[in-house]
Scaffold this motif. Structure first.
Motif, PDB file in Angstrom:
ATOM      1  N   ALA A   1     -72.972 -44.454  54.230  1.00 31.59           N
ATOM      2  CA  ALA A   1     -72.866 -45.677  55.042  1.00 31.59           C
ATOM      3  C   ALA A   1     -73.834 -46.773  54.626  1.00 31.59           C
ATOM      4  O   ALA A   1     -74.227 -47.607  55.433  1.00 31.59           O
ATOM      5  CB  ALA A   1     -73.039 -45.372  56.524  1.00 31.59           C
ATOM      6  N   SER A   2     -74.238 -46.767  53.353  1.00 31.04           N
ATOM      7  CA  SER A   2     -75.117 -47.835  52.865  1.00 31.04           C
ATOM      8  C   SER A   2     -74.688 -48.247  51.466  1.00 31.04           C
ATOM      9  O   SER A   2     -73.747 -47.680  50.896  1.00 31.04           O
ATOM     10  CB  SER A   2     -76.582 -47.377  52.864  1.00 31.04           C
ATOM     11  OG  SER A   2     -76.829 -46.464  51.808  1.00 31.04           O
ATOM     12  N   ASP A   3     -75.394 -49.208  50.912  1.00 31.52           N
ATOM     13  CA  ASP A   3     -75.176 -49.592  49.520  1.00 31.52           C
ATOM     14  C   ASP A   3     -76.532 -49.697  48.836  1.00 31.52           C
ATOM     15  O   ASP A   3     -77.565 -49.332  49.420  1.00 31.52           O
ATOM     16  CB  ASP A   3     -74.380 -50.891  49.409  1.00 31.52           C
ATOM     17  CG  ASP A   3     -75.046 -52.071  50.120  1.00 31.52           C
ATOM     18  OD1 ASP A   3     -76.295 -52.133  50.148  1.00 31.52           O
ATOM     19  OD2 ASP A   3     -74.321 -52.933  50.649  1.00 31.52           O
ATOM     20  N   MET A   4     -76.553 -50.177  47.622  1.00 33.48           N
ATOM     21  CA  MET A   4     -77.793 -50.180  46.840  1.00 33.48           C
ATOM     22  C   MET A   4     -78.888 -51.056  47.446  1.00 33.48           C
ATOM     23  O   MET A   4     -80.064 -50.885  47.114  1.00 33.48           O
ATOM     24  CB  MET A   4     -77.504 -50.607  45.406  1.00 33.48           C
ATOM     25  CG  MET A   4     -77.063 -52.043  45.246  1.00 33.48           C
ATOM     26  SD  MET A   4     -76.813 -52.517  43.498  1.00 33.48           S
ATOM     27  CE  MET A   4     -75.245 -51.748  43.122  1.00 33.48           C
ATOM     28  N   SER A   5     -78.527 -51.966  48.353  1.00 35.17           N
ATOM     29  CA  SER A   5     -79.544 -52.827  48.964  1.00 35.17           C
ATOM     30  C   SER A   5     -80.510 -52.063  49.851  1.00 35.17           C
ATOM     31  O   SER A   5     -81.563 -52.598  50.222  1.00 35.17           O
ATOM     32  CB  SER A   5     -78.891 -53.957  49.768  1.00 35.17           C
ATOM     33  OG  SER A   5     -78.240 -53.457  50.928  1.00 35.17           O
ATOM     34  N   ILE A   6     -80.198 -50.823  50.169  1.00 35.37           N
ATOM     35  CA  ILE A   6     -81.110 -50.010  50.973  1.00 35.37           C
ATOM     36  C   ILE A   6     -82.452 -49.831  50.264  1.00 35.37           C
ATOM     37  O   ILE A   6     -83.469 -49.530  50.896  1.00 35.37           O
ATOM     38  CB  ILE A   6     -80.456 -48.643  51.294  1.00 35.37           C
ATOM     39  CG1 ILE A   6     -81.124 -47.986  52.505  1.00 35.37           C
ATOM     40  CG2 ILE A   6     -80.485 -47.715  50.086  1.00 35.37           C
ATOM     41  CD1 ILE A   6     -80.387 -46.745  53.008  1.00 35.37           C
ATOM     42  N   TRP A   7     -82.470 -50.074  48.947  1.00 32.19           N
ATOM     43  CA  TRP A   7     -83.677 -49.894  48.140  1.00 32.19           C
ATOM     44  C   TRP A   7     -84.391 -51.199  47.820  1.00 32.19           C
ATOM     45  O   TRP A   7     -85.258 -51.231  46.934  1.00 32.19           O
ATOM     46  CB  TRP A   7     -83.325 -49.178  46.839  1.00 32.19           C
ATOM     47  CG  TRP A   7     -82.748 -47.816  47.024  1.00 32.19           C
ATOM     48  CD1 TRP A   7     -81.452 -47.435  46.812  1.00 32.19           C
ATOM     49  CD2 TRP A   7     -83.433 -46.634  47.452  1.00 32.19           C
ATOM     50  NE1 TRP A   7     -81.300 -46.099  47.081  1.00 32.19           N
ATOM     51  CE2 TRP A   7     -82.500 -45.581  47.474  1.00 32.19           C
ATOM     52  CE3 TRP A   7     -84.759 -46.371  47.821  1.00 32.19           C
ATOM     53  CZ2 TRP A   7     -82.837 -44.283  47.856  1.00 32.19           C
ATOM     54  CZ3 TRP A   7     -85.101 -45.084  48.200  1.00 32.19           C
ATOM     55  CH2 TRP A   7     -84.150 -44.060  48.214  1.00 32.19           C
ATOM     56  N   ASP A   8     -84.084 -52.274  48.503  1.00 36.43           N
ATOM     57  CA  ASP A   8     -84.695 -53.562  48.177  1.00 36.43           C
ATOM     58  C   ASP A   8     -86.224 -53.527  48.220  1.00 36.43           C
ATOM     59  O   ASP A   8     -86.897 -54.144  47.382  1.00 36.43           O
ATOM     60  CB  ASP A   8     -84.188 -54.654  49.130  1.00 36.43           C
ATOM     61  CG  ASP A   8     -82.784 -55.126  48.806  1.00 36.43           C
ATOM     62  OD1 ASP A   8     -82.253 -54.749  47.737  1.00 36.43           O
ATOM     63  OD2 ASP A   8     -82.208 -55.859  49.629  1.00 36.43           O
ATOM     64  N   ASN A   9     -86.789 -52.824  49.198  1.00 37.30           N
ATOM     65  CA  ASN A   9     -88.247 -52.745  49.308  1.00 37.30           C
ATOM     66  C   ASN A   9     -88.866 -52.043  48.102  1.00 37.30           C
ATOM     67  O   ASN A   9     -89.964 -52.404  47.650  1.00 37.30           O
ATOM     68  CB  ASN A   9     -88.651 -52.000  50.583  1.00 37.30           C
ATOM     69  CG  ASN A   9     -88.345 -52.789  51.839  1.00 37.30           C
ATOM     70  OD1 ASN A   9     -88.602 -53.982  51.910  1.00 37.30           O
ATOM     71  ND2 ASN A   9     -87.793 -52.120  52.833  1.00 37.30           N
ATOM     72  N   GLN A  10     -88.166 -51.047  47.587  1.00 30.85           N
ATOM     73  CA  GLN A  10     -88.693 -50.310  46.446  1.00 30.85           C
ATOM     74  C   GLN A  10     -88.570 -51.131  45.159  1.00 30.85           C
ATOM     75  O   GLN A  10     -89.462 -51.074  44.302  1.00 30.85           O
ATOM     76  CB  GLN A  10     -87.958 -48.968  46.310  1.00 30.85           C
ATOM     77  CG  GLN A  10     -88.387 -47.935  47.344  1.00 30.85           C
ATOM     78  CD  GLN A  10     -88.068 -48.329  48.777  1.00 30.85           C
ATOM     79  OE1 GLN A  10     -86.924 -48.664  49.078  1.00 30.85           O
ATOM     80  NE2 GLN A  10     -89.065 -48.288  49.650  1.00 30.85           N
TER      81      GLN A  10
END
Length: 282
Positions: free
Chosen positions: A35-44
């Protein structure tokens, strides 16, 4: 490959990917949750792009990645990642997966240790203890789309104090969940529902960090402990005041632990290389 984005056919799926950061630096490959996409890692990406090459991709059926016909298994999702690593010539990589990303990361590490420098498994499990909880979610998504699942997902992903204090950070996540293709969600949820891979953990030889939020009710600390105990030499970190997605809720703490672990893994790799056959005969 330099910074950029694109789509590659990997194991029958068209996977959307993005590359950021420093060319020629160690590669971090991030894999997202259900239920997510690659933007879940923006902080990293923001934290690591100055000294790493960052590669993210959308799991099949999520974001801009396609969903081939048929119901995938966790092993199929691992094959997607293997194909991406091979086609982009990334390996060996430092693999970081959260939730579903951590599940396929286990399969990847057990099958292809040659593609990995290290393995970070965040808020994940090696088997599904309660497969029955998935059926209402799957049927609900197929019947009514993702909208009815959004608020319940947010409640599982983040603690109540975080949701109340940071609406500006919750809102983009709310939109991301709602935008997830229902068919992709259902297909990957089926893979989780059928997952049984505790037995493969003993095959993993890659340096491994297991991270879990103290208040994660979806894949609780007990699940993380089971994984860490089964993988030889694995390190377990429990992050306070975090639920299922510490990379967002406790991004700074998550990044600190990840950076420390990556440095440790790099030092171990350099030590192993120095003591290899060539060094021994010199």
């Amino acid at each position: 490959m330099a910074t950029g984005e694109g789509t590659l056919r990997c194991n029958g799926a068209d996977l959307a990917y993005r590359i950021d950061g420093a060319s020629g630096r160690p590669t971090l490959l991030f894999s997202n949750s259900l239920a997510s996409d690659m933007s879940i890692w923006d902080n990293q990406v923001a934290a690591f792009k100055s000294d790493h090459r960052i590669v993210r991709y959308d799991t099949r059926g999520h974001g801009r990645s396609s969903l081939p016909e048929g119901t995938p298994t966790i092993d199929d999702l691992a094959s997607d990642a293997i194909a991406l690593i091979d086609q982009l010539k990334l390996g060996p990589v430092h693999f970081v997966g959260v939730s579903l990303g951590g599940m396929l990361g286990q399969a990847l590490a057990a099958r292809r240790p040659d593609l990995l420098r290290s393995l970070t498994l965040s808020d994940t499990s090696s088997e599904t203890d309660k497969p029955e909880i998935w059926e209402p979610r799957i049927q609900g998504a197929l019947a009514d789309g993702m909208a009815p699942l959004v608020e319940g997902t947010l409640e599982r992903w983040f603690t109540a104090p975080f949701r109340a204090a940071h609406p500006e950070r919750i809102e983009p996540v709310r939109r991301m969940i709602a935008a997830t293709p229902a068919q992709g969600y259902a297909a990957c949820a089926r893979a989780i529902q059928a997952m049984r891979q505790t037995a493969i953990l003993a095959k993993i030889v890659t340096p491994t960090l297991v991270i879990v939020g103290r208040e994660d009710g979806s894949t609780p600390p007990a699940a993380a402990e089971r994984i860490a105990k089964a993988i030889r030499g694995a390190e377990l970190v429990v992050i306070e005041q975090a639920a299922h997605i510490p990379p967002i809720e406790q991004a700074e703490t998550f990044n600190q632990h990840l950076r420390r672990f990556l440095s440790k893994a790099a030092a171990k790799g350099a030590s192993s290389a120095a003591s290899g056959p060539a060094a021994a005969s010199s």
